[in-house]
Design an enzyme around this catalytic site. Structure first.
Site, PDB file in Angstrom:
ATOM      1  CB  ILE A   1      54.854  33.335 -78.932  1.00  0.00           C
ATOM      2  CG1 ILE A   1      56.189  32.675 -78.668  1.00  0.00           C
ATOM      3  CG2 ILE A   1      54.799  34.729 -78.349  1.00  0.00           C
ATOM      4  CD1 ILE A   1      57.342  33.315 -79.439  1.00  0.00           C
TER       5      ILE A   1
ATOM      6  CG  ASN B   1      43.315  43.190 -78.838  1.00  0.00           C
ATOM      7  OD1 ASN B   1      42.186  43.201 -78.358  1.00  0.00           O
ATOM      8  ND2 ASN B   1      44.253  42.358 -78.406  1.00  0.00           N
TER       9      ASN B   1
ATOM     10  CG  HIS C   1      46.790  39.756 -84.725  1.00  0.00           C
ATOM     11  ND1 HIS C   1      47.391  40.980 -84.926  1.00  0.00           N
ATOM     12  CD2 HIS C   1      46.626  39.640 -83.388  1.00  0.00           C
ATOM     13  CE1 HIS C   1      47.597  41.565 -83.764  1.00  0.00           C
ATOM     14  NE2 HIS C   1      47.126  40.776 -82.807  1.00  0.00           N
TER      15      HIS C   1
ATOM     16  CG  HIS D   1      43.998  37.302 -80.174  1.00  0.00           C
ATOM     17  ND1 HIS D   1      45.166  37.055 -79.486  1.00  0.00           N
ATOM     18  CD2 HIS D   1      44.098  38.575 -80.634  1.00  0.00           C
ATOM     19  CE1 HIS D   1      45.933  38.138 -79.526  1.00  0.00           C
ATOM     20  NE2 HIS D   1      45.306  39.071 -80.211  1.00  0.00           N
TER      21      HIS D   1
END
Ligand code: AMP
Ligand code: ZN
Length: 116
Positions: A32, A88, A101, A103
């Site tokens: 987002i 992270n 997750h 990236h």
């Protein structure tokens, strides 16, 4: 599935997201707040807090995430010029959403050794 988890809600359709790929194991959607022309998050549909919580039985899911990342990089035409795939972990890793997750970031030259 964890209650109160944003990414669990996205993977089950409870919260909207711009989903680019989904199968029984993973969901990928546009970040987002992208930091590059291509910035996609790839998550396991299973709730896993972070890399700290992965187990041996998660091995096939984790491998699958890498294959999906490879395919998405190709589909978004960043595979030849290169991209970054990163996750992270925890406070010092600046993790802000506590559902594992990765990236996938590309489409521009990423300065420095890491994203700051
Ligand atoms: P991290 O800081 O590594 O935990 O990354 C969390 C990422 O999730 C950030 O890059 C956010 O921009 C992104 N994010 C947060 N909420 C949403 C959302 N509703 N849809 C898509 N991406 C989101
Ligand atoms: Zn979750």
């Amino acid at each position: 599935m964890s209650d109160d988890c944003l990414f669990c809600a996205i993977s089950t359709g409870g919260k909207p997201a711009d989903i680019v790929y989904q199968d029984e194991w993973v969901t990928a959607f546009w970040d987002i707040q992208p930091i590059a022309p291509v910035h996609i998050l790839i998550i396991p549909n299973k709730h896993i807090h972070s890399v700290n919580e992965i187990t041996e039985e998660d091995g096939p899911i984790l491998a699958h995430i890498l294959f999906v990342a490879r395919d998405l990089a190709r589909q978004h035409d960043v595979h030849e010029d290169g991209y970054r795939l990163m996750t992270n972990i925890g406070k010092n890793g600046m993790q802000t959403v506590f559902h594992l997750h990765f990236h996938l970031i590309g489409g521009r030259r990423l300065m420095g050794r890491m994203v700051s």
